[in-house]
Design an enzyme around this catalytic site. Structure first.
Site, PDB file in Angstrom:
ATOM      1  N   GLY A   9      38.121  33.775  42.894  1.00  0.00           N
ATOM      2  CA  GLY A   9      38.198  35.129  43.453  1.00  0.00           C
ATOM      3  C   GLY A   9      37.779  35.206  44.909  1.00  0.00           C
ATOM      4  O   GLY A   9      37.073  36.126  45.310  1.00  0.00           O
ATOM      5  N   ASP A  73      45.855  32.129  39.002  1.00  0.00           N
ATOM      6  CA  ASP A  73      46.034  33.481  38.479  1.00  0.00           C
ATOM      7  C   ASP A  73      45.356  33.528  37.128  1.00  0.00           C
ATOM      8  O   ASP A  73      45.852  32.974  36.139  1.00  0.00           O
ATOM      9  CB  ASP A  73      47.506  33.892  38.372  1.00  0.00           C
ATOM     10  CG  ASP A  73      47.599  35.398  38.139  1.00  0.00           C
ATOM     11  OD1 ASP A  73      46.731  35.936  37.407  1.00  0.00           O
ATOM     12  OD2 ASP A  73      48.500  36.047  38.692  1.00  0.00           O
ATOM     13  N   SER A 120      34.430  35.943  40.486  1.00  0.00           N
ATOM     14  CA  SER A 120      34.270  37.075  41.400  1.00  0.00           C
ATOM     15  C   SER A 120      35.611  37.758  41.578  1.00  0.00           C
ATOM     16  O   SER A 120      36.113  37.892  42.696  1.00  0.00           O
ATOM     17  CB  SER A 120      33.713  36.595  42.741  1.00  0.00           C
ATOM     18  OG  SER A 120      33.510  37.713  43.601  1.00  0.00           O
ATOM     19  N   LEU A 170      30.456  39.028  38.388  1.00  0.00           N
ATOM     20  CA  LEU A 170      30.045  40.237  39.108  1.00  0.00           C
ATOM     21  C   LEU A 170      30.439  41.455  38.291  1.00  0.00           C
ATOM     22  O   LEU A 170      31.590  41.568  37.867  1.00  0.00           O
ATOM     23  CB  LEU A 170      30.768  40.315  40.452  1.00  0.00           C
ATOM     24  CG  LEU A 170      30.217  39.560  41.666  1.00  0.00           C
ATOM     25  CD1 LEU A 170      28.825  40.045  42.027  1.00  0.00           C
ATOM     26  CD2 LEU A 170      30.204  38.075  41.449  1.00  0.00           C
ATOM     27  N   TYR A 172      29.556  45.949  37.517  1.00  0.00           N
ATOM     28  CA  TYR A 172      29.281  47.204  38.219  1.00  0.00           C
ATOM     29  C   TYR A 172      28.713  48.208  37.228  1.00  0.00           C
ATOM     30  O   TYR A 172      29.118  48.240  36.066  1.00  0.00           O
ATOM     31  CB  TYR A 172      30.580  47.728  38.866  1.00  0.00           C
ATOM     32  CG  TYR A 172      30.391  48.957  39.715  1.00  0.00           C
ATOM     33  CD1 TYR A 172      29.377  49.014  40.669  1.00  0.00           C
ATOM     34  CD2 TYR A 172      31.232  50.053  39.568  1.00  0.00           C
ATOM     35  CE1 TYR A 172      29.204  50.148  41.443  1.00  0.00           C
ATOM     36  CE2 TYR A 172      31.068  51.185  40.353  1.00  0.00           C
ATOM     37  CZ  TYR A 172      30.052  51.233  41.287  1.00  0.00           C
ATOM     38  OH  TYR A 172      29.874  52.347  42.048  1.00  0.00           O
ATOM     39  N   TYR A 182      36.000  55.417  38.964  1.00  0.00           N
ATOM     40  CA  TYR A 182      36.149  54.010  38.570  1.00  0.00           C
ATOM     41  C   TYR A 182      36.868  53.994  37.231  1.00  0.00           C
ATOM     42  O   TYR A 182      36.284  53.758  36.187  1.00  0.00           O
ATOM     43  CB  TYR A 182      34.770  53.354  38.486  1.00  0.00           C
ATOM     44  CG  TYR A 182      34.779  51.837  38.514  1.00  0.00           C
ATOM     45  CD1 TYR A 182      35.028  51.138  39.684  1.00  0.00           C
ATOM     46  CD2 TYR A 182      34.494  51.102  37.365  1.00  0.00           C
ATOM     47  CE1 TYR A 182      35.006  49.751  39.713  1.00  0.00           C
ATOM     48  CE2 TYR A 182      34.469  49.710  37.383  1.00  0.00           C
ATOM     49  CZ  TYR A 182      34.726  49.048  38.560  1.00  0.00           C
ATOM     50  OH  TYR A 182      34.700  47.667  38.590  1.00  0.00           O
ATOM     51  N   ARG A 223      37.920  44.152  50.123  1.00  0.00           N
ATOM     52  CA  ARG A 223      39.329  44.527  50.017  1.00  0.00           C
ATOM     53  C   ARG A 223      39.597  45.270  48.699  1.00  0.00           C
ATOM     54  O   ARG A 223      40.236  46.311  48.672  1.00  0.00           O
ATOM     55  CB  ARG A 223      40.178  43.253  50.093  1.00  0.00           C
ATOM     56  CG  ARG A 223      41.650  43.513  50.158  1.00  0.00           C
ATOM     57  CD  ARG A 223      42.413  42.201  50.079  1.00  0.00           C
ATOM     58  NE  ARG A 223      43.813  42.465  49.815  1.00  0.00           N
ATOM     59  CZ  ARG A 223      44.736  42.484  50.763  1.00  0.00           C
ATOM     60  NH1 ARG A 223      44.421  42.230  52.001  1.00  0.00           N
ATOM     61  NH2 ARG A 223      45.994  42.748  50.456  1.00  0.00           N
ATOM     62  N   ALA A 224      39.074  44.716  47.594  1.00  0.00           N
ATOM     63  CA  ALA A 224      39.296  45.332  46.281  1.00  0.00           C
ATOM     64  C   ALA A 224      38.684  46.730  46.232  1.00  0.00           C
ATOM     65  O   ALA A 224      39.292  47.661  45.700  1.00  0.00           O
ATOM     66  CB  ALA A 224      38.708  44.451  45.181  1.00  0.00           C
TER      67      ALA A 224
HETATM   68  P1  NAD Z   1      37.451  41.017  46.629  1.00  0.00           P
HETATM   69  O1  NAD Z   1      38.732  41.680  46.978  1.00  0.00           O
HETATM   70  O2  NAD Z   1      36.809  40.183  47.685  1.00  0.00           O
HETATM   71  O3  NAD Z   1      37.580  40.091  45.356  1.00  0.00           O
HETATM   72  C1  NAD Z   1      38.449  40.306  44.292  1.00  0.00           C
HETATM   73  C2  NAD Z   1      39.327  39.068  44.211  1.00  0.00           C
HETATM   74  O4  NAD Z   1      39.997  39.019  42.969  1.00  0.00           O
HETATM   75  C3  NAD Z   1      40.405  39.025  45.290  1.00  0.00           C
HETATM   76  O5  NAD Z   1      40.256  37.825  46.034  1.00  0.00           O
HETATM   77  C4  NAD Z   1      41.698  38.991  44.487  1.00  0.00           C
HETATM   78  O6  NAD Z   1      42.697  38.220  45.107  1.00  0.00           O
HETATM   79  C5  NAD Z   1      41.217  38.372  43.196  1.00  0.00           C
HETATM   80  N1  NAD Z   1      42.088  38.559  42.039  1.00  0.00           N
HETATM   81  C6  NAD Z   1      42.606  39.714  41.554  1.00  0.00           C
HETATM   82  N2  NAD Z   1      43.356  39.459  40.468  1.00  0.00           N
HETATM   83  C7  NAD Z   1      43.289  38.116  40.244  1.00  0.00           C
HETATM   84  C8  NAD Z   1      43.863  37.250  39.279  1.00  0.00           C
HETATM   85  N3  NAD Z   1      44.663  37.706  38.313  1.00  0.00           N
HETATM   86  N4  NAD Z   1      43.598  35.922  39.355  1.00  0.00           N
HETATM   87  C9  NAD Z   1      42.800  35.444  40.348  1.00  0.00           C
HETATM   88  N5  NAD Z   1      42.228  36.222  41.283  1.00  0.00           N
HETATM   89  C10 NAD Z   1      42.492  37.540  41.236  1.00  0.00           C
HETATM   90  O7  NAD Z   1      36.490  42.193  46.150  1.00  0.00           O
HETATM   91  P2  NAD Z   1      34.991  42.216  45.595  1.00  0.00           P
HETATM   92  O8  NAD Z   1      34.632  43.660  45.607  1.00  0.00           O
HETATM   93  O9  NAD Z   1      34.116  41.274  46.306  1.00  0.00           O
HETATM   94  O10 NAD Z   1      35.156  41.788  44.083  1.00  0.00           O
HETATM   95  C11 NAD Z   1      34.510  40.676  43.492  1.00  0.00           C
HETATM   96  C12 NAD Z   1      33.820  41.095  42.205  1.00  0.00           C
HETATM   97  O11 NAD Z   1      32.728  41.961  42.541  1.00  0.00           O
HETATM   98  C13 NAD Z   1      34.703  41.861  41.232  1.00  0.00           C
HETATM   99  O12 NAD Z   1      34.404  41.472  39.910  1.00  0.00           O
HETATM  100  C14 NAD Z   1      34.253  43.296  41.459  1.00  0.00           C
HETATM  101  O13 NAD Z   1      34.498  44.127  40.344  1.00  0.00           O
HETATM  102  C15 NAD Z   1      32.773  43.066  41.664  1.00  0.00           C
HETATM  103  N6  NAD Z   1      32.019  44.202  42.244  1.00  0.00           N
HETATM  104  C16 NAD Z   1      32.382  44.742  43.441  1.00  0.00           C
HETATM  105  C17 NAD Z   1      31.673  45.814  43.964  1.00  0.00           C
HETATM  106  C18 NAD Z   1      32.045  46.424  45.304  1.00  0.00           C
HETATM  107  O14 NAD Z   1      31.582  47.521  45.633  1.00  0.00           O
HETATM  108  N7  NAD Z   1      32.847  45.760  46.113  1.00  0.00           N
HETATM  109  C19 NAD Z   1      30.575  46.335  43.264  1.00  0.00           C
HETATM  110  C20 NAD Z   1      30.205  45.760  42.036  1.00  0.00           C
HETATM  111  C21 NAD Z   1      30.950  44.684  41.541  1.00  0.00           C
END
Ligand code: NAD
Length: 286
Positions: A9, A73, A120, A170, A172, A182, A223-224
């Protein structure tokens, strides 16, 4: 011997996966990453062209090295699971061996074993819809990409994990408290991820001496998160209401992950560890 980590991720330098990679690298680990297939090209090009060089900088002044980037994926466990339209899609056709099982096999061929597995990643196509309006397909897609993807990674990587190793995901707080916005089954997916953290901690602990933990992270402008659409509001809410009134940095989550992956955390497994400036402890807004 230094430890080896596989972080699933990472597709840019803004998210938690990147920050976790950096903290693990700073602690001396070798870094392998799994990048979502459609994002692979731009990520590798940006890496090669030095676009991330500034954010590759570690505390000692050296640059984080990513030993290898694997296309991944995590919605597909093995080639038989991949539907025709995905296989022939031009964003996928240029890459091979990107199902979870194949990636684990490739890592085994290339490096033999790993010590640390990080999940992640998350995706919920209907995240902006309330649960009341979420379709069955949208809900199941959220669970598949965000919860079962972790189960699948653990299943496929455990055979190549050294005893004493550690896995981290990770999550939430929307899993346990109401966070309007959400939606799409993402809150349900995080609840499943946290429950699986406990059950897998038991199974992987007894059978393989592997620890399983999840970090419940506060809001970060990844980004997500930007795609969900309410991230600025959540960051403001935390600044206003959390015990620690500062913006949460990805590095703080990265450092907690490095701790959890290290021998310093050798008795911690099955835990949801909050890294959120303490917001989870509040009962009312102030
Ligand atoms: P991010 O965009 O950096 O990471 C998400 C990643 O998941 C991306 O790189 C995307 O390409 C990848 N992805 C999506 N579908 C996929 C698939 N089918 N196979 C492989 N990769 C895939 O965003 P982030 O916020 O850092 O997310 C990372 C983790 O942190 C997630 O689990 C998210 O739920 C969690 N999280 C984020 C927050 C926040 O506020 N950003 C808060 C709590 C938890």
């Amino acid at each position: 011997r230094g430890k080896r980590a596989f972080i699933a991720g990472v597709a840019d330098d803004n998210g938690y996966g990147w920050a976790i990679a950096k903290s693990l690298a700073a602690a001396g680990a070798e870094i392998l990453v799994g990048t979502w297939v459609p994002a692979l090209n731009i990520f590798e090009t940006s890496l090669r062209r030095g676009k991330f060089d500034e954010s590759r900088m570690l505390p000692d002044g050296s640059l984080m090295e990513i030993t290898k980037v694997y296309p991944l994926d995590a919605v597909y466990d093995c080639p038989e699971d991949v539907p025709e339209d995905v296989r022939t899609n031009k964003r996928y056709a240029g890459s091979t061996n990107w199902t979870v099982k194949e990636v684990a096999e490739s890592v085994k061929q290339d490096f033999g074993t790993i010590d640390i597995l990080v999940h992640s990643l998350a995706n919920g196509p209907e995240v902006s819809k309330p649960v009341l309006e979420t379709s069955r397909n949208g809900y199941l897609a959220a669970i598949s990409a965000s919860s079962y993807s972790f189960v699948s990674l653990v299943q496929n990587f455990i055979p190549i994990m050294n005893p004493g190793g550690s896995t981290i995901s990770l999550t939430y707080i929307a899993s346990e408290r109401i966070i309007p916005g959400y939606g799409g089954g993402m809150s349900s997916a995080k609840a499943a991820l946290e429950s699986d953290t406990r059950v897998l901690a038991f199974e992987a602990g007894r059978k393989h001496n592997i620890r399983v933990n999840t970090i419940s992270a506060g809001p970060l402008r990844s980004r997500a998160a930007k795609a969900i659409g309410f991230i600025d509001m959540m960051i403001d809410y935390s600044l206003q209401n959390a015990p620690l009134q500062k913006e949460l940095t990805a590095d703080e989550v990265g450092n907690a992950a490095a701790f959890l992956a290290s021998p310093l955390a050798s008795a911690i497994t099955g835990s949801v560890v909050y890294v959120d400036n303490g917001l989870n402890a509040m009962g009312v807004g102030v």
